[in-house]
Design an enzyme around this catalytic site. Sequence first.
Site, mmCIF file in Angstrom:
data_model
loop_
_atom_site.group_PDB
_atom_site.id
_atom_site.type_symbol
_atom_site.label_atom_id
_atom_site.label_comp_id
_atom_site.label_asym_id
_atom_site.label_seq_id
_atom_site.Cartn_x
_atom_site.Cartn_y
_atom_site.Cartn_z
ATOM 1 N N LYS A 123 4.577 5.307 -3.030
ATOM 2 C CA LYS A 123 3.116 5.418 -2.907
ATOM 3 C C LYS A 123 2.576 6.752 -3.446
ATOM 4 O O LYS A 123 3.348 7.696 -3.674
ATOM 5 C CB LYS A 123 2.733 5.219 -1.431
ATOM 6 C CG LYS A 123 3.058 3.812 -0.913
ATOM 7 C CD LYS A 123 2.533 3.613 0.501
ATOM 8 C CE LYS A 123 2.881 2.217 1.009
ATOM 9 N NZ LYS A 123 2.292 1.964 2.354
ATOM 10 N N THR A 149 6.776 2.008 10.026
ATOM 11 C CA THR A 149 5.511 2.256 9.309
ATOM 12 C C THR A 149 4.930 3.619 9.681
ATOM 13 O O THR A 149 4.493 4.374 8.811
ATOM 14 C CB THR A 149 4.485 1.154 9.676
ATOM 15 O OG1 THR A 149 5.053 -0.112 9.340
ATOM 16 C CG2 THR A 149 3.174 1.336 8.917
ATOM 17 N N ARG A 167 14.099 -2.095 4.545
ATOM 18 C CA ARG A 167 13.258 -1.784 5.702
ATOM 19 C C ARG A 167 13.955 -0.758 6.600
ATOM 20 O O ARG A 167 13.305 0.103 7.193
ATOM 21 C CB ARG A 167 12.891 -3.055 6.464
ATOM 22 C CG ARG A 167 11.973 -3.950 5.618
ATOM 23 C CD ARG A 167 11.535 -5.197 6.335
ATOM 24 N NE ARG A 167 10.583 -4.928 7.406
ATOM 25 C CZ ARG A 167 9.313 -4.603 7.199
ATOM 26 N NH1 ARG A 167 8.830 -4.471 5.975
ATOM 27 N NH2 ARG A 167 8.505 -4.400 8.225
ATOM 28 N N GLU A 213 5.372 -10.766 -4.076
ATOM 29 C CA GLU A 213 5.052 -9.391 -4.495
ATOM 30 C C GLU A 213 5.710 -9.052 -5.834
ATOM 31 O O GLU A 213 5.089 -8.417 -6.690
ATOM 32 C CB GLU A 213 5.474 -8.412 -3.396
ATOM 33 C CG GLU A 213 4.634 -8.576 -2.130
ATOM 34 C CD GLU A 213 5.090 -7.734 -0.945
ATOM 35 O OE1 GLU A 213 4.447 -7.827 0.119
ATOM 36 O OE2 GLU A 213 6.083 -6.988 -1.072
ATOM 37 N N ARG A 255 10.661 7.452 5.464
ATOM 38 C CA ARG A 255 9.368 7.807 6.072
ATOM 39 C C ARG A 255 9.499 8.995 7.022
ATOM 40 O O ARG A 255 8.626 9.860 7.054
ATOM 41 C CB ARG A 255 8.766 6.586 6.757
ATOM 42 C CG ARG A 255 8.167 5.605 5.725
ATOM 43 C CD ARG A 255 7.901 4.267 6.338
ATOM 44 N NE ARG A 255 7.100 3.396 5.484
ATOM 45 C CZ ARG A 255 6.997 2.086 5.670
ATOM 46 N NH1 ARG A 255 7.630 1.514 6.674
ATOM 47 N NH2 ARG A 255 6.253 1.353 4.866
ATOM 48 N N PHE A 274 -8.354 -0.482 8.782
ATOM 49 C CA PHE A 274 -7.867 0.511 7.825
ATOM 50 C C PHE A 274 -7.860 0.002 6.383
ATOM 51 O O PHE A 274 -7.447 0.723 5.474
ATOM 52 C CB PHE A 274 -6.476 1.010 8.224
ATOM 53 C CG PHE A 274 -5.407 -0.060 8.324
ATOM 54 C CD1 PHE A 274 -4.780 -0.554 7.189
ATOM 55 C CD2 PHE A 274 -5.022 -0.558 9.568
ATOM 56 C CE1 PHE A 274 -3.793 -1.532 7.277
ATOM 57 C CE2 PHE A 274 -4.039 -1.549 9.665
ATOM 58 C CZ PHE A 274 -3.423 -2.032 8.514
ATOM 59 N N HIS A 297 6.409 1.359 0.412
ATOM 60 C CA HIS A 297 6.177 0.000 0.916
ATOM 61 C C HIS A 297 7.431 -0.814 0.638
ATOM 62 O O HIS A 297 8.080 -0.604 -0.390
ATOM 63 C CB HIS A 297 4.992 -0.659 0.189
ATOM 64 C CG HIS A 297 4.929 -2.146 0.404
ATOM 65 N ND1 HIS A 297 4.327 -2.702 1.505
ATOM 66 C CD2 HIS A 297 5.450 -3.180 -0.315
ATOM 67 C CE1 HIS A 297 4.473 -4.025 1.439
ATOM 68 N NE2 HIS A 297 5.145 -4.338 0.348
ATOM 69 N N TYR A 355 -2.797 -6.257 -0.817
ATOM 70 C CA TYR A 355 -2.911 -6.077 0.633
ATOM 71 C C TYR A 355 -3.903 -7.055 1.265
ATOM 72 O O TYR A 355 -4.419 -6.783 2.358
ATOM 73 C CB TYR A 355 -3.305 -4.637 0.952
ATOM 74 C CG TYR A 355 -2.139 -3.657 0.895
ATOM 75 C CD1 TYR A 355 -1.017 -3.820 1.703
ATOM 76 C CD2 TYR A 355 -2.182 -2.546 0.055
ATOM 77 C CE1 TYR A 355 0.036 -2.920 1.670
ATOM 78 C CE2 TYR A 355 -1.127 -1.630 0.021
ATOM 79 C CZ TYR A 355 -0.020 -1.835 0.837
ATOM 80 O OH TYR A 355 1.018 -0.931 0.808
HETATM 81 P P1 CMP Z 1 2.714 -0.885 4.267
HETATM 82 O O1 CMP Z 1 4.072 -1.148 4.804
HETATM 83 O O2 CMP Z 1 2.575 -0.763 2.794
HETATM 84 O O3 CMP Z 1 1.723 -2.036 4.782
HETATM 85 C C1 CMP Z 1 0.354 -1.811 5.072
HETATM 86 C C2 CMP Z 1 -0.056 -0.390 4.922
HETATM 87 O O4 CMP Z 1 -1.278 -0.039 5.536
HETATM 88 C C3 CMP Z 1 0.964 0.514 5.600
HETATM 89 O O5 CMP Z 1 2.181 0.497 4.909
HETATM 90 C C4 CMP Z 1 0.198 1.841 5.602
HETATM 91 O O6 CMP Z 1 0.250 2.489 4.346
HETATM 92 C C5 CMP Z 1 -1.247 1.365 5.817
HETATM 93 N N1 CMP Z 1 -1.780 1.628 7.153
HETATM 94 C C6 CMP Z 1 -2.771 2.486 7.423
HETATM 95 N N2 CMP Z 1 -3.072 2.501 8.704
HETATM 96 C C7 CMP Z 1 -2.255 1.634 9.310
HETATM 97 C C8 CMP Z 1 -2.087 1.203 10.659
HETATM 98 N N3 CMP Z 1 -2.821 1.681 11.661
HETATM 99 N N4 CMP Z 1 -1.133 0.287 10.891
HETATM 100 C C9 CMP Z 1 -0.383 -0.219 9.887
HETATM 101 N N5 CMP Z 1 -0.512 0.160 8.595
HETATM 102 C C10 CMP Z 1 -1.436 1.083 8.311
#
Ligand code: CMP
Length: 139
Positions: free
Chosen positions: A10, A92, A86, A127, A103, A58, A116, A50
């Site tokens: 990202k 996340t 994962r 995807e 992460r 968000f 991601h 997305y």
């Molecule tokens: P990703 O795994 O790419 O999937 C959705 C993305 O939304 C996540 O990673 C984050 O970059 C973003 N995001 C921002 N805020 C939130 C949140 N509160 N919960 C989950 N994802 C979030």
Amino acid sequence: AIERTFSIIKPDATRRNLTGKVNAMLEDAGLRIVAQKRIRMTRENAETFYAVHKERPFFGELVEFMTSGPVVVQVLEGENAIAKNREVMGATNPEEAAEGTIRKTFAENIEANSVHGSDSAENAAIEIAYFFAGSELVG
Ligand code: CMP
């Protein structure tokens, strides 16, 4: 089974010049990068990619973030690649991510979380097809 999964490095990570370090962690976990390109996501790309999060509070910020700088889109291949990726990414929210994960090591916050990865085989196929032609995948 040997699987393929879709990955994005990202904008928070490309901005800090971390592409190589992230790739090293993916490769050290046994994943092979069988396709990779650095792109600038358009607003339409981010909104489409997305779309499942469209109703989330968000969503708008997420689209802004994903279009704020270059990303590296990738296809990773390996034994149980979806789960393995994962695992190496971590949770996340970096505050909840395990020690040694991408992460935990690099993410700035829950949004700018560096990578991601597809959450299922079905989504991996969708995807990958959104960003890559079959001819770009070289196993
Ligand atoms: P990703 O795994 O790419 O999937 C959705 C993305 O939304 C996540 O990673 C984050 O970059 C973003 N995001 C921002 N805020 C939130 C949140 N509160 N919960 C989950 N994802 C979030």
